[in-house]
Write an enzyme that holds these catalytic residues in place. Structure first.
Site, short mmCIF file in Angstrom:
data_model
loop_
_atom_site.label_atom_id
_atom_site.label_comp_id
_atom_site.label_asym_id
_atom_site.label_seq_id
_atom_site.Cartn_x
_atom_site.Cartn_y
_atom_site.Cartn_z
N ASP A 1 0.83 -1.21 0.00
CA ASP A 1 0.00 0.00 0.00
C ASP A 1 0.86 1.26 0.00
O ASP A 1 2.08 1.21 0.16
CB ASP A 1 -0.96 0.00 1.20
CG ASP A 1 -0.28 -0.37 2.52
OD1 ASP A 1 0.97 -0.32 2.58
OD2 ASP A 1 -0.98 -0.70 3.48
N ASN B 1 -7.20 -2.83 14.43
CA ASN B 1 -8.58 -3.05 14.00
C ASN B 1 -8.70 -4.23 13.04
O ASN B 1 -9.74 -4.43 12.43
CB ASN B 1 -9.14 -1.77 13.35
CG ASN B 1 -8.37 -1.37 12.10
OD1 ASN B 1 -7.48 -2.09 11.64
ND2 ASN B 1 -8.71 -0.23 11.53
N HIS C 1 -6.94 -4.73 10.27
CA HIS C 1 -6.68 -4.49 8.84
C HIS C 1 -5.41 -5.20 8.39
O HIS C 1 -4.50 -5.45 9.18
CB HIS C 1 -6.65 -2.99 8.50
CG HIS C 1 -5.45 -2.23 8.95
ND1 HIS C 1 -5.42 -0.85 9.05
CD2 HIS C 1 -4.20 -2.62 9.30
CE1 HIS C 1 -4.24 -0.45 9.43
NE2 HIS C 1 -3.47 -1.50 9.60
N GLU D 1 -9.30 -1.76 5.49
CA GLU D 1 -9.92 -1.48 6.77
C GLU D 1 -11.17 -2.34 6.96
O GLU D 1 -11.68 -2.91 5.99
CB GLU D 1 -10.29 0.01 6.83
CG GLU D 1 -9.10 0.95 6.65
CD GLU D 1 -8.22 1.08 7.88
OE1 GLU D 1 -8.04 0.09 8.61
OE2 GLU D 1 -7.68 2.18 8.11
P1 PGA Z 1 2.56 -1.73 12.81
O1 PGA Z 1 1.40 -1.69 11.71
O2 PGA Z 1 3.53 -2.79 12.35
O3 PGA Z 1 3.14 -0.36 12.78
O4 PGA Z 1 1.91 -2.08 14.11
C1 PGA Z 1 0.84 -2.86 11.27
C2 PGA Z 1 -0.28 -2.56 10.30
O5 PGA Z 1 -0.98 -1.56 10.49
O6 PGA Z 1 -0.45 -3.34 9.34
#
Ligand code: PGA
Length: 264
Positions: A67, A136, A138, A143
């Site tokens: 992304d 959450n 995702h 999302e």
């Molecule tokens: P993080 O993010 O590794 O910074 O916890 C993970 C994500 O949002 O996929």
């Protein structure tokens, strides 16, 4: 799902890095699916060390990132292109022309999404896709409520994700609220997926992904449909799993089987 529960974040990174290293050793022309966020950083450091030690080479590999923020160019210090250059690409022998990140500065983002999908197909598909997981649930920027068969598209970020990522932006710096992300359907087409999660703040999401129902409210639960999904987590991230001991038992049996197969 193969569920691997390890002591701490360092062990999780080392385990994940070994999967990517083995993939590159087996197939130097591998197509790697890569991720940003804080979790993959230690894995990338392991891969950089292995590259410098001559154990692995990225010189024939191709990569696709999950992304990118919509509205940031690759030169912006918060863009995921910039992150990948800083955290991995500039430190290993990969040809940057073979590294792909969705175009956050595309004039026509809809066309750019279609082109990104086409590039993945033209490269032969992703061999191993690295994933993190949001609090959450995702994966990528898919999302909650994302279609479980969605493709690369423009996606609006939730307030939770914007808040989680605000730490990377300066107080008066513009923080995008839109992204381009591979879809869940795109991710599920990778031949193998490796999801890393560490820390107690991921425990609810990890529980929902592994033990919850398959549902768009937890996009990572879609990995229940994947035939080769490896979930590598530390004890803190595993702390809300109801069947924790069973997963540890399965993995111990799995290791015995692998040891036996290695002797054949
Ligand atoms: P993080 O993010 O590794 O910074 O916890 C993970 C994500 O949002 O996929």
């Amino acid at each position: 799902m193969q569920i691997v529960i390890l002591n701490d974040a360092a062990a999780v990174a080392a385990y994940g890095a070994n999967i990517f290293a083995a993939q590159l050793q087996k197939k130097p022309t591998s197509v790697l699916g890569l991720a940003t966020g804080s979790t993959p950083v230690a894995l990338y450091q392991e891969l950089i060390a292995k590259n410098k030690a001559g154990e692995i080479s990225f010189s024939h590999a191709t990569s696709f990132n999950l992304d990118e923020y919509l509205g940031l160019t690759g030169e912006h210090s918060q863009s995921y292109r910039y992150f990948m250059n800083e955290q991995l690409f500039s430190h290993v022998d990969i040809n940057k022309e073979n590294t792909f990140v969705p175009a956050g500065d595309a004039e026509n983002p809809i066309t750019a999404c279609k082109e990104y999908e086409a590039k993945i197909v033209a490269a032969g598909g992703v061999d191993v896709q690295l994933l993190g997981i949001g609090r959450n649930g995702h994966i990528g920027f898919n999302e909650p409520s994302s279609g479980l068969r969605s493709r690369t598209r423009v996606k609006t970020l939730t307030k939770a994700t914007i808040d989680d990522n605000a730490r990377f932006f300066g107080a008066d710096e513009y923080q995008p609220h839109l992204s381009i992300t591979m879809g869940i359907g795109t991710i599920l087409e990778a031949k193998k997926v490796v999801l890393l999660a560490t820390g107690e703040n991921k425990a609810d999401a990890v529980h929902a992904m592994i033990e919850g129902p398959l549902m768009a409210a937890c996009p990572a639960s879609a990995l229940q449909l994947h035939q080769d999904a490896v979930i590598v987590i530390d004890k803190a991230a595993a702390s809300k799993l109801a069947d924790l001991e069973f997963y540890q038992h399965i993995e111990a049996e799995n290791q015995k089987l692998q040891a036996h197969l290695a002797t054949l």
